[in-house]
Design a protein around this motif. Sequence first.
Motif, short mmCIF file in Angstrom:
data_model
loop_
_atom_site.label_atom_id
_atom_site.label_comp_id
_atom_site.label_asym_id
_atom_site.label_seq_id
_atom_site.Cartn_x
_atom_site.Cartn_y
_atom_site.Cartn_z
N ILE A 1 0.84 -1.20 0.00
CA ILE A 1 0.00 0.00 0.00
C ILE A 1 0.88 1.25 0.00
O ILE A 1 0.58 2.23 -0.68
CB ILE A 1 -0.97 0.01 1.20
N HIS A 2 1.98 1.20 0.73
CA HIS A 2 2.92 2.34 0.70
C HIS A 2 3.47 2.56 -0.70
O HIS A 2 3.68 3.70 -1.11
CB HIS A 2 4.07 2.09 1.68
N VAL A 3 3.71 1.49 -1.43
CA VAL A 3 4.19 1.62 -2.81
C VAL A 3 3.09 2.22 -3.69
O VAL A 3 3.32 3.16 -4.45
CB VAL A 3 4.64 0.25 -3.37
N ILE A 4 1.87 1.69 -3.56
CA ILE A 4 0.74 2.16 -4.38
C ILE A 4 0.44 3.63 -4.12
O ILE A 4 0.13 4.38 -5.05
CB ILE A 4 -0.51 1.29 -4.10
N THR A 5 0.55 4.07 -2.87
CA THR A 5 0.21 5.45 -2.51
C THR A 5 1.41 6.40 -2.64
O THR A 5 1.32 7.56 -2.24
CB THR A 5 -0.32 5.52 -1.07
N GLN B 1 14.86 -0.87 -7.20
CA GLN B 1 15.00 -2.12 -7.96
C GLN B 1 13.89 -3.09 -7.60
O GLN B 1 14.12 -4.14 -7.00
CB GLN B 1 16.37 -2.74 -7.70
N PRO B 2 12.66 -2.77 -7.97
CA PRO B 2 11.55 -3.68 -7.65
C PRO B 2 11.60 -4.95 -8.49
O PRO B 2 12.11 -4.95 -9.61
CB PRO B 2 10.32 -2.85 -8.00
N VAL B 3 11.08 -6.00 -7.93
CA VAL B 3 11.02 -7.29 -8.62
C VAL B 3 9.57 -7.75 -8.77
O VAL B 3 9.18 -8.22 -9.82
CB VAL B 3 11.84 -8.37 -7.86
N PHE B 4 8.78 -7.58 -7.71
CA PHE B 4 7.39 -8.02 -7.70
C PHE B 4 6.45 -6.83 -7.59
O PHE B 4 6.17 -6.35 -6.49
CB PHE B 4 7.12 -8.99 -6.53
N ASP B 5 6.00 -6.31 -8.69
CA ASP B 5 4.98 -5.26 -8.72
C ASP B 5 5.31 -4.10 -7.77
O ASP B 5 4.50 -3.71 -6.94
CB ASP B 5 3.62 -5.87 -8.39
N THR C 1 11.37 -8.09 0.56
CA THR C 1 10.37 -7.48 1.43
C THR C 1 9.91 -8.45 2.52
O THR C 1 10.04 -8.18 3.72
CB THR C 1 9.15 -6.98 0.62
N PHE C 2 9.35 -9.59 2.13
CA PHE C 2 8.87 -10.56 3.12
C PHE C 2 10.00 -11.10 3.98
O PHE C 2 9.90 -11.10 5.21
CB PHE C 2 8.10 -11.71 2.44
#
Length: 195
Positions: A25-29, A36-40, A46-47
């Motif tokens: 949600i922090h990414v979306i907002t 360097q994102p990998v998953f959307d 992250t996990f």
Amino acid sequence: MKAKTSGIIYIAVLAALICSFCDKIHVITNTLYYPQPVFDGQPWWTFPGFFVAFVTMCIVYLQLVKHLPAQIDKTFSTSSGNVQKLTESLLLFAFVYLLSGFGNEYPLYLNVLFYSTFLIRLAVTSDKQFILIVSLILGISGTLGEGLLSEFGLVYYTKPVVFHMPLWLAGVYMHGAFALRECMRFFVYRLQPAN
């Protein structure tokens, strides 16, 4: 010892799932972004990063229980928890975390809201000194930890104020101390054999 270890693993998995979702949600907002994102929009770590962080928080909690002076009451914080208290504390933590994303354009309001509600919660909780110590440790170490991630170019908040971080971030961690306590009560102390 086996119940304690498995309880910590349960906490780390559950908390990492919740925080990975809230981080999304922090990414979306546009509260933060990863170079360097990998998953959307999120990196692969992250996990696993949240998992390690929560294992560490649980170990710190146990060490505080063991080593803080007896004058600091820990009775409630080491008692057996229940599903209702666990659910309430996790939902409230997730709400604060999500609100930090949806309200990130209004950092002053987030600061006032997070720190004032923390003080209200502290005023009405059990083991006030203990939970204050846990809260301060989480608030300071969590903010510094994320600041270091930013220093190394792994994550950036869009409205940083101190050490690459927004001021309200420590408030999110401090509210997290209440959720950590309920997780420990439910997954660790509830499973401990009676003496």
